[in-house]
Write an enzyme that holds these catalytic residues in place. Structure first.
Site, PDB file in Angstrom:
ATOM      1  N   GLU A 299      -9.638  -2.104   5.523  1.00  0.00           N
ATOM      2  CA  GLU A 299     -10.276  -1.764   6.527  1.00  0.00           C
ATOM      3  C   GLU A 299     -11.564  -2.476   6.652  1.00  0.00           C
ATOM      4  O   GLU A 299     -12.113  -3.150   5.916  1.00  0.00           O
ATOM      5  CB  GLU A 299     -10.733  -0.234   6.720  1.00  0.00           C
ATOM      6  CG  GLU A 299      -9.417   0.668   6.673  1.00  0.00           C
ATOM      7  CD  GLU A 299      -8.781   0.742   7.869  1.00  0.00           C
ATOM      8  OE1 GLU A 299      -8.926   0.077   8.949  1.00  0.00           O
ATOM      9  OE2 GLU A 299      -8.301   2.178   8.227  1.00  0.00           O
TER      10      GLU A 299
ATOM     11  N   ASP B 172      -7.437  -3.380  14.327  1.00  0.00           N
ATOM     12  CA  ASP B 172      -8.866  -3.698  14.253  1.00  0.00           C
ATOM     13  C   ASP B 172      -9.013  -4.831  13.053  1.00  0.00           C
ATOM     14  O   ASP B 172      -9.909  -5.039  12.330  1.00  0.00           O
ATOM     15  CB  ASP B 172      -9.670  -2.489  13.554  1.00  0.00           C
ATOM     16  CG  ASP B 172      -8.948  -1.804  12.102  1.00  0.00           C
ATOM     17  OD1 ASP B 172      -8.179  -2.538  11.660  1.00  0.00           O
ATOM     18  OD2 ASP B 172      -9.347  -0.935  11.545  1.00  0.00           O
TER      19      ASP B 172
ATOM     20  N   ASP C 272       0.761  -1.264  -0.016  1.00  0.00           N
ATOM     21  CA  ASP C 272       0.009   0.003  -0.021  1.00  0.00           C
ATOM     22  C   ASP C 272       0.805   1.247  -0.071  1.00  0.00           C
ATOM     23  O   ASP C 272       2.181   1.260   0.321  1.00  0.00           O
ATOM     24  CB  ASP C 272      -1.021   0.044   1.109  1.00  0.00           C
ATOM     25  CG  ASP C 272      -0.364  -0.532   2.459  1.00  0.00           C
ATOM     26  OD1 ASP C 272       1.128  -0.479   2.488  1.00  0.00           O
ATOM     27  OD2 ASP C 272      -1.133  -0.948   3.340  1.00  0.00           O
TER      28      ASP C 272
ATOM     29  N   HIS D 222      -7.350  -5.275  10.215  1.00  0.00           N
ATOM     30  CA  HIS D 222      -7.094  -5.054   8.882  1.00  0.00           C
ATOM     31  C   HIS D 222      -5.841  -5.628   8.403  1.00  0.00           C
ATOM     32  O   HIS D 222      -4.914  -5.569   8.918  1.00  0.00           O
ATOM     33  CB  HIS D 222      -7.279  -3.506   8.446  1.00  0.00           C
ATOM     34  CG  HIS D 222      -6.244  -2.589   8.785  1.00  0.00           C
ATOM     35  ND1 HIS D 222      -6.515  -1.613   9.726  1.00  0.00           N
ATOM     36  CD2 HIS D 222      -4.812  -2.360   8.590  1.00  0.00           C
ATOM     37  CE1 HIS D 222      -5.289  -1.005   9.866  1.00  0.00           C
ATOM     38  NE2 HIS D 222      -4.279  -1.334   9.082  1.00  0.00           N
TER      39      HIS D 222
HETATM   40  C1  GLP Z   1      -1.022  -0.031   8.661  1.00  0.00           C
HETATM   41  C2  GLP Z   1      -0.433  -0.679   7.231  1.00  0.00           C
HETATM   42  C3  GLP Z   1      -0.896  -2.276   7.479  1.00  0.00           C
HETATM   43  C4  GLP Z   1       0.267  -2.655   8.817  1.00  0.00           C
HETATM   44  C5  GLP Z   1      -0.743  -1.864   9.886  1.00  0.00           C
HETATM   45  C6  GLP Z   1      -0.113  -2.216  11.432  1.00  0.00           C
HETATM   46  O1  GLP Z   1      -2.343   0.119   8.591  1.00  0.00           O
HETATM   47  N1  GLP Z   1      -1.178  -0.246   5.960  1.00  0.00           N
HETATM   48  O2  GLP Z   1       0.162  -2.972   6.529  1.00  0.00           O
HETATM   49  O3  GLP Z   1      -0.146  -4.116   9.132  1.00  0.00           O
HETATM   50  O4  GLP Z   1      -0.538  -0.410   9.675  1.00  0.00           O
HETATM   51  O5  GLP Z   1       1.046  -1.605  11.472  1.00  0.00           O
HETATM   52  P1  GLP Z   1       2.048  -1.795  12.711  1.00  0.00           P
HETATM   53  O6  GLP Z   1       3.075  -3.008  12.438  1.00  0.00           O
HETATM   54  O7  GLP Z   1       2.797  -0.637  12.924  1.00  0.00           O
HETATM   55  O8  GLP Z   1       1.266  -2.276  13.956  1.00  0.00           O
END
Ligand code: GLP
Length: 264
Positions: free
Chosen positions: A148, A141, A72, A143
């Site tokens: 989402e 959440d 992304d 995702h």
């Molecule tokens: C963002 C990214 C996801 C990632 C999520 C959790 O939303 N788009 O790909 O898995 O954050 O991030 P973190 O690993 O910092 O908790």
């Protein structure tokens, strides 16, 4: 689904890096038959990236014949913006390994025709032969990528609006100012991730406990897009004890038992 429950974040990162390295090395990629790897950003994969960098430096692993597709990118941020995912990947991974820059793909957050950019991204993945392993994290959440709650479980690359919770969670990278966090992102779809031959998620910390519980024990639901992995023929979740806090005792015992010989 395989679930590896390891002691802490360091063990999760070491296990995951070793797994990815073994997969790449076993494939024996060449320039005409590269290994196609899907990659995430966020804090969860940082330890794995550090371990992979160390393996490259020690000559145990090469990314010369690896092609990558990131999950992304924020809409409106160019690759030179310090909070863009392109910038993150350069800083934390690509600049430290022997990957060929042209082989790294991240959606262009500044594309003038975003729909075209999304379609072209899907086509580029197809053209590369499909993703062999999609490495990822999970949001609080549940995702995956930026899919989402409520995202279609057969979705493809497109623009998604971020929930207030995700904007808040990601504000830590934007001077804790939610105003500065882009509100939309280009993201691969759940279907795009499900097309990969393997999916490997790292999940760490007690804040992810509910997401992990849903992923492993919950019903398949678009409200927790990570649950789609229950339908994947080769999904692996690597988590630490803290993230496993919400799992039933018998679930933990079951996975620890069947994975006891696979702990590195
Ligand atoms: C963002 C990214 C996801 C990632 C999520 C959790 O939303 N788009 O790909 O898995 O954050 O991030 P973190 O690993 O910092 O908790």
């Amino acid at each position: 689904m395989r679930v590896l429950i390891l002691r802490d974040y360091e063990s999760v990162s070491a296990w995951t890096a070793r797994y990815i390295a073994n997969e790449i090395n076993a494939f024996e990629p060449t320039s005409s038959n590269p290994y196609v790897l899907g990659l995430p950003t966020g804090s969860s994969p940082m330890g794995t990236y550090k371990e992979l960098i160390a393996m490259v430096k020690e000559g145990e692993l090469s990314f010369k014949n690896v092609v990558t597709f990131n999950m992304d990118e924020y809409v409106g941020l160019g690759g030179d913006h310090p909070q863009s995912y392109r910038y993150f990947m350069q800083e934390h991974f690509f600049n430290h390994i022997d990957i060929i820059p042209e082989n790294t793909h991240i959606p262009n957050g500044l594309a003038t025709d975003i729909d075209y950019e999304c379609k072209a991204y899907e086509q580029a993945i197809q053209h590369a032969g499909g993703v062999r392993l999609f490495f990822g994290g999970v949001g609080v959440d549940g995702h995956i990528a930026f899919n989402e709650p409520g995202s279609s479980l057969v979705s493809r690359t497109r623009v998604k609006t971020l929930t207030s919770d995700t904007v808040l969670a990601n504000a830590r990278f934007f001077d804790n100012n939610t105003e500065l966090v882009p509100k939309t992102a280009i993201t691969v779809g759940v279907g795009t991730i499900m097309d990969a031959r393997q999916v490997l998620l790292v999940v760490s910390g007690v804040s992810k406990a509910e997401a992990l519980k849903q992923a492993v024990e919950g019903p398949i639901s678009h409200m927790w897009t990570v649950t789609a992995l229950q339908m994947h023929p080769k999904a692996i979740i690597v988590c630490d004890e803290a993230a496993a806090a919400g799992l039933k005792t018998e679930t933990v015992r079951y996975f620890k038992d069947i994975e006891k010989d696979n702990l590195l």
